[in-house]
Scaffold this active site. Sequence first.
Site, PDB file in Angstrom:
ATOM      1  NE  ARG A  28       3.270   5.539   5.117  1.00  0.00           N
ATOM      2  CZ  ARG A  28       3.192   6.366   4.087  1.00  0.00           C
ATOM      3  NH1 ARG A  28       2.055   6.485   3.415  1.00  0.00           N
ATOM      4  NH2 ARG A  28       4.237   7.073   3.699  1.00  0.00           N
ATOM      5  CB  SER A  55       7.143   2.241   5.288  1.00  0.00           C
ATOM      6  OG  SER A  55       6.096   2.662   4.465  1.00  0.00           O
ATOM      7  CD  GLU A  76       2.847 -10.094   4.136  1.00  0.00           C
ATOM      8  OE1 GLU A  76       2.880 -11.280   3.708  1.00  0.00           O
ATOM      9  OE2 GLU A  76       3.785  -9.285   3.937  1.00  0.00           O
ATOM     10  CG  HIS A 126       1.966   2.210   0.459  1.00  0.00           C
ATOM     11  ND1 HIS A 126       1.905   3.018   1.564  1.00  0.00           N
ATOM     12  CD2 HIS A 126       3.234   2.329  -0.022  1.00  0.00           C
ATOM     13  CE1 HIS A 126       3.093   3.594   1.743  1.00  0.00           C
ATOM     14  NE2 HIS A 126       3.918   3.195   0.801  1.00  0.00           N
ATOM     15  CG  ASP A 134       6.005   0.638  -5.254  1.00  0.00           C
ATOM     16  OD1 ASP A 134       7.197   0.513  -5.591  1.00  0.00           O
ATOM     17  OD2 ASP A 134       5.652   1.058  -4.137  1.00  0.00           O
ATOM     18  NE  ARG A 184       4.685   5.135  -1.867  1.00  0.00           N
ATOM     19  CZ  ARG A 184       5.417   4.341  -2.638  1.00  0.00           C
ATOM     20  NH1 ARG A 184       4.887   3.787  -3.697  1.00  0.00           N
ATOM     21  NH2 ARG A 184       6.666   4.097  -2.347  1.00  0.00           N
TER      22      ARG A 184
END
Lengths: 328, 286
Positions: A28, A55, A76, A126, A134, A184
Amino acid sequence: MKRSRMHSSRYALQEESDLMDQKPISMREAIGNALIEMGSTNKDLMVVGADTTESLHLMPFGEKYPGRLVNIGIAEQNMIGISSGLALSGKTVFCGTYMVFIERALDQIRNTLAYCKLNVKIIGAHTGISVGPDGGSHQTIEDIAMMRALANMRVLVPSDAYTARRLAIEAANEKGPFYIRLIRGTVPDVHGDQEIKIGKSSTLKDGKDVSIIACGIMVHEALKAAEMLSKEGISARVIDCYSIKPIDEETVLKAANETKGIVTAEDHNIYGGLGSAVAELLSRKRPTRIEMVAVNDTFGESGNPSELMIKYGISAQNIFDKAKELVK
Amino acid sequence: MPDVDFKDPNRAIDVNYLKGVASQVREDIIVAVGTAKSGHSGGSLSVTDILVSLYFGKMRHDPSNPKWPDRDRLLLSKGHAAPALYSTLAEAGYLQRDELKTLRKMGSRLQGHPDPKKVPGIEIPGGPEGIGLSEGIGMAIAAKLDGRESRIYVITGDGELDEGECWEAAMAAVKFKLDNLTAIVDRNGLQQEGKTSDIMPSDSVADKFRAFNWNVIEIDGNDIPAVLDALNKAEKVSGRPTVIVAKTIKGKGVDFMENKVVYHAKVLTDEEVENALKQIRAARGK
C-alpha cells in the site's frame, strides 16, 4: 545483480536502486508513494478513497495535491461511480479501499469501468486469508475470479513492494481498467531488477523438475517450498505470476514443456483464480499435470496469517507436498 | 442539423419551436420502439420535454464536435429511456433520423441502453439504475478542478431512487458543494411493476433531497417553459447542487399510454404505433 536499470516509463521516477536499500514497506505504501511521484507530472492523476485513505497510504497524495484526493466515505458503489465520472472527464483514476468492501460495487465495476473501458485502476487492499484477525468476513478469496471474469478488466497481483510500485506505474501508463490486488502484511522484496510488465511474469528461481506458479503472498511460500524441495534433491522453478490477466502464456507454456508438472499457489479460493487461469491456458495449449494450492472452497476465520495459512492449506508445506507428488 | 449555435448560451429560445421538436421526438420514439418491437416507450415519452429543454433550450454543446471539452453534459441515468435520448440527439444533429429505425438491432450503434463508446453525444452507459448521479459527481468535480464552466445534468427516474447508491451520491454532491450539478428526477410515479408509491413509497422525494441540503425546485416536467425556468434558476444557485423534481406523465402525448404501467416496456402493435403517431401528429396540427 545490478539494480540501477531505469525502466521505460513516461514518468521520471526515483532511481529504484535507492528504494532497494530501504527496509521493506507495505504494498500500500509503495503504491501511495508511486502515486505521489506520478502525480507531479501527471496533473490529471486523481485518487478516490472510501474512509480508508490513511490505511491505504492515499492521504499523503491528498495533502500534496489538494483537491485531487476525493474521500467519499463508506460508499463503495459511489466510489466506483465517481471514479467513472472522473475518468470520463479525462482523468487517470486510482480508487481503492479494502477489496471485500469493493466487491459490493461489482455492478458499477462491470457496467461502467469494464463495459466502457474507463481509465480507472482499482486498488483492492487486504485480500485473502492472510488478512488474519479481522476474520472470514474480511478475507476476500473470490476477488480474482470476479475481476478476471469481466471483459476488458486486467488483473495484477503484486508479491512485494517493488512489484506493487512497478505494477501501479505500468497500470497508470496503460489506458483502461485494472484491478491491483494487495495483501495486508509487509513482506520482503524478492525481486532484483526484473522488468515488471503487464502480461509478463518473473522467474525468481530456475528449476528443471517442477514449476511453482504463484502470486501475491504465496510467492514467498513458493520460495520457501523450493528450498525445502532442493534439500530433497528436487529442482523447482518458481514463477511469480503477478499478471494474472493477461497471463504470461509463453512462460507458463515453457514451464509446462520443461518441467514434469505445475503447482499453482494462491491465497484465493480454488475456483476462478490463478490456478484456473493456468489450467485454462494449459488445457487448451498443452495439457499438463497441475496441482493447485488454494483455499478449498470455504471461508476463513480470525487468527494470525501464518497459522491461518497452515490451517487452510496454503503454506509452503502444502506446496512442497504437492510438488513432491508431481515428480514422484 | 438545425441552424442553431448550441454553443452559444445566449441563443434565442423559441418555446413553440421547442414544442415542435418535442413532438417530433415523440414521433421518433414511437417509430423506433415500434420498428424494434422492443424498448421502453412510457418512460421515454415522460422525459421528452426535459431532454428537449436541455439540448435545445439550455445546454451548451456542439453536435459537430461531441467531445468539445467545455460542453455541458447530459447523463441519462434512467438509461432505459434511450429511445428519447437517441431521438433528441437525432433532432439536434448528432444522428440521422433514419438510423433510429435500427434501434436494438444487431450491428446498430443504438444499443437497447446507451453506450458512449458507440454513439456521439452519449456521456455514460445506461442500464443498471442508480449509477448516473455518482458519475455526474465525478464529472462535476473534474470540471471544477479543471476550471471549466461545464454544467452537469443528470436525469434519474423516480423508481430509480430505490437504489441506495442514489443516496450515497446525494450526500456526496452536497459535501463537494457541486453547484455545477443539476439532478432532474423524472417523477412519473410509475415503475416497472406499478406505482412508485406502492413498490417503494417515495412520496417525499423533494423533502428527502431537502434533508440532504440540496436546493430543490418542483415543477411540471412536461411544461417546457417551466423546465427552462427551473434550469435557469438552478444555474444561479451557488455552493450546493440543485434537484429539479419534475412531475411528469408516463406515456405523455399518447392517450392510451398515459399513466399506464403496462407501457413501461410493452411491445407496440402496428395498430398502436399507427394510433400513437396519428395522435402526436394531430396535436401539433400535422
